[in-house]
Enzyme design. Structure first.
Site, PDB file in Angstrom:
ATOM      1  CE  LYS A 107      44.247  16.756  -3.832  1.00  0.00           C
ATOM      2  NZ  LYS A 107      44.262  16.873  -5.287  1.00  0.00           N
ATOM      3  CG  ASP A 145      47.850  18.079  -3.000  1.00  0.00           C
ATOM      4  OD1 ASP A 145      46.612  17.907  -3.010  1.00  0.00           O
ATOM      5  OD2 ASP A 145      48.620  17.522  -3.822  1.00  0.00           O
ATOM      6  CE  LYS A 186      47.513  14.619  -4.402  1.00  0.00           C
ATOM      7  NZ  LYS A 186      48.321  15.438  -5.312  1.00  0.00           N
TER       8      LYS A 186
HETATM    9  P1  NDP Z   1      37.475  22.760 -10.320  1.00  0.00           P
HETATM   10  O1  NDP Z   1      37.534  23.994  -9.494  1.00  0.00           O
HETATM   11  O2  NDP Z   1      38.003  22.814 -11.699  1.00  0.00           O
HETATM   12  O3  NDP Z   1      35.981  22.218 -10.379  1.00  0.00           O
HETATM   13  C1  NDP Z   1      35.089  22.285  -9.309  1.00  0.00           C
HETATM   14  C2  NDP Z   1      33.719  22.573  -9.878  1.00  0.00           C
HETATM   15  O4  NDP Z   1      32.771  22.480  -8.842  1.00  0.00           O
HETATM   16  C3  NDP Z   1      33.601  23.981 -10.491  1.00  0.00           C
HETATM   17  O5  NDP Z   1      32.952  23.904 -11.733  1.00  0.00           O
HETATM   18  C4  NDP Z   1      32.783  24.712  -9.454  1.00  0.00           C
HETATM   19  O6  NDP Z   1      32.010  25.771  -9.997  1.00  0.00           O
HETATM   20  C5  NDP Z   1      31.891  23.611  -8.964  1.00  0.00           C
HETATM   21  N1  NDP Z   1      31.276  23.885  -7.675  1.00  0.00           N
HETATM   22  C6  NDP Z   1      31.761  24.597  -6.642  1.00  0.00           C
HETATM   23  N2  NDP Z   1      30.877  24.613  -5.623  1.00  0.00           N
HETATM   24  C7  NDP Z   1      29.812  23.893  -6.028  1.00  0.00           C
HETATM   25  C8  NDP Z   1      28.555  23.558  -5.441  1.00  0.00           C
HETATM   26  N3  NDP Z   1      28.236  23.954  -4.204  1.00  0.00           N
HETATM   27  N4  NDP Z   1      27.686  22.827  -6.153  1.00  0.00           N
HETATM   28  C9  NDP Z   1      27.993  22.415  -7.399  1.00  0.00           C
HETATM   29  N5  NDP Z   1      29.164  22.706  -8.018  1.00  0.00           N
HETATM   30  C10 NDP Z   1      30.048  23.447  -7.335  1.00  0.00           C
HETATM   31  O7  NDP Z   1      38.212  21.637  -9.479  1.00  0.00           O
HETATM   32  P2  NDP Z   1      38.959  20.324 -10.026  1.00  0.00           P
HETATM   33  O8  NDP Z   1      38.113  19.653 -11.032  1.00  0.00           O
HETATM   34  O9  NDP Z   1      40.353  20.655 -10.353  1.00  0.00           O
HETATM   35  O10 NDP Z   1      39.020  19.441  -8.684  1.00  0.00           O
HETATM   36  C11 NDP Z   1      37.917  18.718  -8.212  1.00  0.00           C
HETATM   37  C12 NDP Z   1      38.398  17.763  -7.122  1.00  0.00           C
HETATM   38  O11 NDP Z   1      39.352  16.870  -7.669  1.00  0.00           O
HETATM   39  C13 NDP Z   1      39.099  18.445  -5.946  1.00  0.00           C
HETATM   40  O12 NDP Z   1      38.797  17.755  -4.772  1.00  0.00           O
HETATM   41  C14 NDP Z   1      40.578  18.288  -6.280  1.00  0.00           C
HETATM   42  O13 NDP Z   1      41.415  18.295  -5.160  1.00  0.00           O
HETATM   43  C15 NDP Z   1      40.556  16.921  -6.916  1.00  0.00           C
HETATM   44  N6  NDP Z   1      41.661  16.635  -7.822  1.00  0.00           N
HETATM   45  C16 NDP Z   1      41.947  17.496  -8.845  1.00  0.00           C
HETATM   46  C17 NDP Z   1      42.947  17.201  -9.737  1.00  0.00           C
HETATM   47  C18 NDP Z   1      43.241  18.091 -10.892  1.00  0.00           C
HETATM   48  O14 NDP Z   1      44.137  17.759 -11.681  1.00  0.00           O
HETATM   49  N7  NDP Z   1      42.556  19.210 -11.079  1.00  0.00           N
HETATM   50  C19 NDP Z   1      43.758  15.986  -9.585  1.00  0.00           C
HETATM   51  C20 NDP Z   1      43.357  15.133  -8.496  1.00  0.00           C
HETATM   52  C21 NDP Z   1      42.351  15.470  -7.641  1.00  0.00           C
HETATM   53  P3  NDP Z   1      32.682  27.247 -10.058  1.00  0.00           P
HETATM   54  O15 NDP Z   1      33.852  27.132 -10.987  1.00  0.00           O
HETATM   55  O16 NDP Z   1      31.576  28.078 -10.592  1.00  0.00           O
HETATM   56  O17 NDP Z   1      33.079  27.577  -8.656  1.00  0.00           O
HETATM   57  N1  HSE Z   2      47.706  20.414  -7.002  1.00  0.00           N
HETATM   58  C1  HSE Z   2      47.882  19.010  -7.174  1.00  0.00           C
HETATM   59  C2  HSE Z   2      49.280  18.726  -7.737  1.00  0.00           C
HETATM   60  C3  HSE Z   2      46.796  18.490  -8.080  1.00  0.00           C
HETATM   61  O1  HSE Z   2      49.986  19.685  -8.087  1.00  0.00           O
HETATM   62  O2  HSE Z   2      49.681  17.579  -7.796  1.00  0.00           O
HETATM   63  C4  HSE Z   2      46.635  16.995  -8.053  1.00  0.00           C
HETATM   64  O3  HSE Z   2      46.222  16.506  -6.839  1.00  0.00           O
END
Ligand code: NDP
Ligand code: HSE
Length: 445
Positions: A110, A206, A210
Site C-alpha cells: 500500500k 499506514d 490505505k
Molecule cells: P516480510 O518482511 O515478512 O517479508 C518480506 C520478504 O522480502 C522478506 O523475506 C525479505 O527478506 C524479503 N526481501 C527484502 N528485500 C528483498 C529483495 N531485494 N529481494 C528479494 N527479497 C527481499 O514482509 P510482509 O510479508 O509482512 O509484507 C510484505 C508486503 O505486504 C508489504 O508491502 C506489507 O506492507 C504488505 N502487507 C503485509 C501484511 C501483513 O500482515 N504482514 C498485511 C497487508 C499487507 P529478509 O527477511 O531477509 O529481509
Molecule cells: N501493520 C498493518 C496493520 C499490517 O497493523 O494493520 C497490515 O497492513
C-alpha cells in the site's frame, strides 16, 4: 466441468516473508479448487528472497529460488510477478521493470501504490498489463473488489474504516484495561501485531496509505497520499477513552474519505464514534470498513486486516482474476482505479482547515468561578454550538483537595479553521492549565 487444456499460469514471487509464505502455502493447499475457479492451474515457479536457504525451506523442490529479484522479473518463464518485499525502494524498481517486461503484477504494498500509484498505473496502462492490489487495503477483506465492482452502480458518498489492526488493538486494550498508550504499545509489540518500528502504524501513515487507495477508487481521483491529513493515536490518553465511554462513544482510528461540497475529504485521525454503531464494536486487531453509497445505503465489511494467510487470501484472489482475464482485450478489463483512465476526476482534496466535523474537547481547568463562562463564551463567539458537556468533581480528577478539574465538551459541526482559532483563544486563558485535547467526532449516520 469442461476440461481445460490450458497450461498453468506461471508466477514469480518476490519476497517470501509473512505474506509470501502464506501465499505459497494457500496456493498449494487449495490448488485444485483454485484451478477449478481460475480455469487453469496457478503455479509459483520462481521465488526471490535475500535469504535463499530460508526460502528454499519454505517451498517445494520444483521451485527455482534465487537471491536476485531481477532474475524473476526478467525470466521469460514468468507470466505474473507478485511483489511482497514492501517499501518504496527496490520494490518500486522491480514493479516498474516487471510492467516494462509485459508482466502482470500483484502487490500488497500500500505504501508504494499510495505514493507512486499514478506512475505505476500509467505504466501498466501503456503496456496493457494489470496491477492488482486487493491485499494492500484491509488484508483479507475484499474491499477493493467491493468498491471497484460490487458497488459500481453507486455514487459513493463516504467511506470510514478501521484499517490498521495494530492501532485498533492498542485502542481496544486501552479501553478494556484502562491502560495508557505506551504500556499497550509494548504489549502489541510483544504479541507481534506492531512492526519492530511501529511508526507507520501508530502515526496513522499506514491507514493513510490505505484510505488514499480507497478514495481513488471510490471517487475516480488520482492516488495522492501527499494531500491526506494524517494524525495517529500517540496523543490519546486513557482518560479520553473513559470520558468518551461515559458520553456514549468509542474512540477509533478511522480512515475517512468523503464527497463534500468543495471536493473530496481524505483524512486519518482518532475519532469518537457512537458506541451503538457496529464499527465502534470492532475490537482487537480486526479491521472493518463502512461504505455509504447513494443506491445501496450503508454497507459494512469486516475481517482480518493482516496476517500471513488472511493477506494471502487477497493476493490469490488477484492471481485468479488475472488468470481469468489476462487474455482479454485490456479495454475490457476492470480499470485499476475503477474509472476509465481518461474519465478520472480532478476534484480537489479538501484542505483539513475546510473540513466540517464535530469535536470532543478536554480542558484541564482551574476549579474556580467564571472558567466555564469564558470557555463557552469563546465557542459562542466563534459560532460553535455545544452539543453536550461533562464536568467531573475536582477531587475525583486530581485527588482530595484538588484545585483543577477536567471539562469535557462535545460540539456540533463546525469548520476546522473556526475550531482552530477557538482552541488558540481557549488555550490562552490563564485558567486553562494544560494543552487542550481535541478529538474529532463522526456520527457515521
Ligand atoms: P516480510 O518482511 O515478512 O517479508 C518480506 C520478504 O522480502 C522478506 O523475506 C525479505 O527478506 C524479503 N526481501 C527484502 N528485500 C528483498 C529483495 N531485494 N529481494 C528479494 N527479497 C527481499 O514482509 P510482509 O510479508 O509482512 O509484507 C510484505 C508486503 O505486504 C508489504 O508491502 C506489507 O506492507 C504488505 N502487507 C503485509 C501484511 C501483513 O500482515 N504482514 C498485511 C497487508 C499487507 P529478509 O527477511 O531477509 O529481509
Ligand atoms: N501493520 C498493518 C496493520 C499490517 O497493523 O494493520 C497490515 O497492513
Amino acid at each position: 466441468m469442461k476440461p481445460t487444456n490450458l497450461s498453468p499460469i506461471r508466477v514469480g514471487l518476490l519476497g517470501i516473508g509473512t505474506v509470501g509464505s502464506g501465499t505459497y502455502n494457500v496456493l498449494q493447499r487449495n490448488q485444485e479448487e483454485i484451478r477449478r475457479r481460475a480455469g487453469r492451474g496457478i503455479e509459483i515457479t520462481m521465488v526471490a528472497d535475500l535469504d535463499v536457504a530460508r526460502a528454499k525451506a519454505a517451498v517445494g523442490a520444483g521451485v527455482q529460488v534465487v537471491d536476485d529479484a531481477r532474475k524473476v522479473v526478467a525470466s521469460p518463464d514468468v507470466d505474473i510477478v507478485i511483489e511482497l518485499i514492501g517499501g518504496y525502494g527496490i520494490a518500486k524498481q522491480l514493479v516498474l521493470e516487471a510492467i516494462e517486461a509485459g508482466k502482470h503484477v500483484v502487490t500488497a504494498n500500500k505504501a508504494l501504490l499510495a505514493v507512486h500509484g499514478t506512475e505505476i498505473f500509467a505504466a501498466a496502462h501503456r503496456k496493457g498489463v494489470m496491477v492488482a492490489f486487493e491485499a494492500a487495503v484491509a488484508g483479507g477483506i475484499p474491499i477493493i473488489k467491493a468498491l471497484r465492482e460490487g458497488l459500481t452502480a453507486n455514487s459513493i458518498q463516504w467511506i470510514a474504516g478501521i484499517i490498521n489492526g495494530t492501532t485498533n488493538f492498542i485502542l481496544s486494550e486501552m479501553r478494556d484495561k484502562g491502560l495508557d498508550f505506551d504500556a499497550v504499545l509494548k504489549e502489541a509489540q510483544r504479541l507481534g501485531y506492531a512492526e519492530a518500528d511501529p511508526t507507520f502504524d501508530i502515526e496513522g501513515v499506514d491507514a493513510g496509505h490505505k484510505v488514499t487507495l480507497m478514495s481513488a477508487i471510490a471517487f475516480g481521483i488520482p492516488v495522492q497520499f501527499d494531500k491526506a491529513y494524517v494524525e495517529g493515536i500517540t496523543g490519546l490518553a486513557a482518560q479520553d477513552i473513559r470520558y468518551a465511554e461515559q458520553l456514549g462513544y468509542r474512540i477509533k482510528l478511522l480512515g475517512i474519505t468523503k464527497r463534500a461540497a468543495n471536493g473530496i475529504e481524505l483524512r486519518v485521525h482518532p475519532s469518537l464514534v457512537p458506541a451503538k454503531r457496529l464499527i465502534a464494536n470492532v475490537e482487537g486487531a480486526m479491521n472493518a470498513v463502512v461504505v455509504q453509497g447513494d443506491a445501496v445505503g450503508t454497507t459494512l465489511y469486516y475481517g482480518k486486516g493482516a496476517g500471513s494467510e488472511p493477506t494471502a487470501s487477497a493476493v490469490i484472489a488477484d492471481l485468479v482474476d488475472i488468470a481469468r482475464l489476462h487474455t482479454a482485450d485490456p479495454e475490457h478489463r476492470v480499470p485499476h482505479l475503477a474509472f476509465q483512465p481518461d474519465a478520472m476526476s480532478d476534484l480537489p482534496v479538501v484542505p483539513m482547515a475546510e473540513v466540517v466535523t464535530s469535536y470532543y474537547l478536554r480542558l484541564k481547568v482551574a476549579d474556580e468561578a467564571g472558567v466555564l463562562a469564558k470557555v463557552t463564551g469563546i465557542l459562542a463567539g466563534a459560532g460553535i454550538s455545544i452539543d453536550a458537556m461533562l464536568q467531573r468533581e475536582a477531587d475525583e480528577v486530581g485527588g482530595e483537595g484538588s484545585t483543577h478539574t477536567d471539562l469535557i465538551i462535545l460540539t456540533h459541526d463546525c469548520v476546522e479553521a473556526k475550531m482552530n482559532s477557538a482552541l488558540a483563544q481557549m488555550q490562552g486563558l490563564p485558567t486553562v492549565l494544560a494543552p487542550i485535547t481535541r478529538i474529532r467526532k463522526e456520527e457515521l449516520a
